[in-house]
Write a protein that holds these residues in place. Sequence first.
Motif, PDB file in Angstrom:
ATOM      1  N   PRO A  47       1.085  -0.758  -0.292  1.00 26.17           N
ATOM      2  CA  PRO A  47      -0.260   0.068  -0.281  1.00 26.17           C
ATOM      3  C   PRO A  47       1.012   1.349   0.501  1.00 26.17           C
ATOM      4  CG  PRO A  47      -0.425  -0.731   2.206  1.00 26.17           C
ATOM      5  CD  PRO A  47       0.823  -2.039   1.099  1.00 26.17           C
ATOM      6  N   PRO A  54      -3.856  -0.707   5.250  1.00 27.27           N
ATOM      7  CA  PRO A  54      -4.715  -1.696   5.185  1.00 27.27           C
ATOM      8  C   PRO A  54      -5.836  -2.277   5.661  1.00 27.27           C
ATOM      9  CG  PRO A  54      -2.729  -3.198   5.700  1.00 27.27           C
ATOM     10  CD  PRO A  54      -2.633  -1.050   5.915  1.00 27.27           C
ATOM     11  N   SER A  55      -7.089  -2.472   4.903  1.00 20.78           N
ATOM     12  CA  SER A  55      -8.680  -2.633   5.796  1.00 20.78           C
ATOM     13  C   SER A  55      -8.621  -4.287   5.878  1.00 20.78           C
ATOM     14  CB  SER A  55      -9.026  -3.571   4.647  1.00 20.78           C
ATOM     15  OG  SER A  55     -10.406  -3.854   5.074  1.00 20.78           O
TER      16      SER A  55
END
Length: 64
Positions: free
Chosen positions: A7, A13-14
């Motif tokens: 990322p 990040p999710s």
Amino acid sequence: MTENPAPPQGDVPSPCIDVCKMNPDTRLCEGCLRTLDEIAAWAGLSAEEKRAVLARLAARRMNR
């Protein structure tokens, strides 16, 4: 095989693990432990706000 790119710097990040099922009693996703509001808002949150959500998720895991 193609690797997922890292990322962008500062992006968070999710926590989604593709187990998307809402628990009707806790009103949390059984996969990532987020509320519907947290899931819906995720893309628009700042990195700081995302880290705050992740901290809440860690606390929820501890209280399971």
